[in-house]
Scaffold this active site. Structure first.
Site, PDB file in Angstrom:
ATOM      1  N   HIS A 101      -8.828  10.378   3.412  1.00 33.45           N
ATOM      2  CA  HIS A 101      -7.631   9.519   3.754  1.00 33.45           C
ATOM      3  C   HIS A 101      -6.180  10.076   3.257  1.00 33.45           C
ATOM      4  O   HIS A 101      -5.450  10.153   3.869  1.00 33.45           O
ATOM      5  CB  HIS A 101      -8.053   8.207   3.535  1.00 33.45           C
ATOM      6  N   HIS A 102      -6.339  10.333   1.716  1.00 33.67           N
ATOM      7  CA  HIS A 102      -5.258  10.779   1.180  1.00 33.67           C
ATOM      8  C   HIS A 102      -5.435  12.031   0.428  1.00 33.67           C
ATOM      9  O   HIS A 102      -4.599  12.500  -0.118  1.00 33.67           O
ATOM     10  CB  HIS A 102      -5.027   9.715   0.122  1.00 33.67           C
ATOM     11  N   CYS A 170      -7.144   7.097  -5.119  1.00 31.59           N
ATOM     12  CA  CYS A 170      -6.035   6.553  -4.346  1.00 31.59           C
ATOM     13  C   CYS A 170      -6.103   5.056  -4.256  1.00 31.59           C
ATOM     14  O   CYS A 170      -4.937   4.338  -4.011  1.00 31.59           O
ATOM     15  CB  CYS A 170      -6.405   7.054  -2.662  1.00 31.59           C
TER      16      CYS A 170
HETATM   17 ZN   LIG Z   1      -8.097   7.660  -0.152  1.00 28.69          ZN
END
Ligand SMILES: [Zn+2]
Length: 211
Positions: A101-102, A170
Site C-alpha cells: 500500500h505504501h 507505515c
Molecule cells: Zn502500508
C-alpha cells in the site's frame, strides 16, 4: 527461458511482469528524479547526484524476489526422514519486506512448521522461501498464505503452519503513528487446519522462547 517466465508469472499466485516488458534502469532512475523534485528537492545538488542510481540499485536488491521462484528453491529432491514423522519447526526467521500500500518496510519474524509425510526439506530452504516472498511488495496476510501454500505444493506434507509477527512502518511512521505494535497472522493447511491439537502443539513449541 519461456518456462522460467511462465512459472514466475504465477509464482505465489501473482502475475509477475517479464523482464522484457519492464522499464530500463535509466527510466527507473528518471522516476526517482521525478519523486525527488515532487518532494521539493534540488536534484542538481551534489549529495543527490548519485541518488537515483543508488535507489534503483537498492530497489533491485530489496525486490529481488520477483526474479526468484520458491518452487526452484524448495526443489524437487528431498531428504528421507528415516521414520521421523513429528513436527519440523523453524522459528524466528527474520525478514524485511515492504507493504504494497505504501512501499514502506514491514519488519518481522516468520515461524514455519510442517508435518512430514515421508520426506523433509533442507532447513535453509524454508528461510530462503520466506526471503523470496519478503522481497516482493506484500500484505502480511498474503505473505503468510504464500509461504504455507508454496511448501504445501512442493513437499506435500501432512500439513503446514505459518505464523508471522511483524511491525508495519507505515503504521509507525505515518497515519496513526502507532509505534511498537505488532500484527500476527497465521495460515494452516492439512492436519494443522483439521486437527486443533496440532495447532496447539505448534503454538506450544513457539512459546518456548529464549527472549
Ligand atoms: Zn502500508
Amino acid at each position: 527461458m519461456d518456462a522460467i517466465l511462465k512459472s514466475l508469472e504465477k509464482s505465489g499466485g501473482r502475475k509477475i511482469l517479464p523482464k522484457s516488458k519492464r522499464p530500463s534502469q535509466a527510466e527507473a532512475e528518471d522516476a526517482v528524479r521525478t519523486l525527488l523534485k515532487w518532494m521539493g528537492e534540488d536534484i542538481e545538488r551534489e549529495g543527490l547526484l548519485d541518488t537515483p542510481a543508488r535507489v534503483a540499485k537498492a530497489y533491485g536488491e530489496l525486490f529481488a524476489g520477483y526474479d526468484e521462484d520458491p518452487q526452484d528453491v524448495l526443489g524437487r529432491t528431498f531428504e528421507e526422514v528415516g521414520g521421523y514423522d513429528d513436527m519440523v519447526l523453524v522459528k524466528d526467521i527474520s525478514f524485511h519486506s515492504h507493504c504494497e500500500h505504501h512501499m514502506v518496510p514491514i519488519i518481522g519474524k516468520a515461524h514455519v512448521a510442517y508435518l512430514p509425510d515421508g520426506k523433509v526439506l533442507g532447513l535453509s530452504k524454508i528461510a530462503r522461501t520466506v526471503e523470496i516472498f519478503a522481497r516482493r511488495l506484500q500484505t502480511q496476510e498474503n505473505m503468510t498464505a504464500q509461504i504455507a501454500h508454496a511448501i504445501d505444493e512442493v513437499l506435500q506434507p501432512r500439513g503446514v503452519a505459518v505464523m508471522i509477527e511483524a511491525e508495519h512502518m507505515c503504521m509507525a511512521m505515518r497515519g496513526i503513528r502507532k509505534q511498537g505494535s505488532t500484527t500476527t497472522t497465521t495460515c494452516f493447511t492439512g492436519e494443522f487446519r483439521n486437527q486443533p491439537n496440532e495447532q496447539v502443539n505448534f503454538m506450544t513449541l513457539l512459546r518456548f522462547r529464549k527472549d
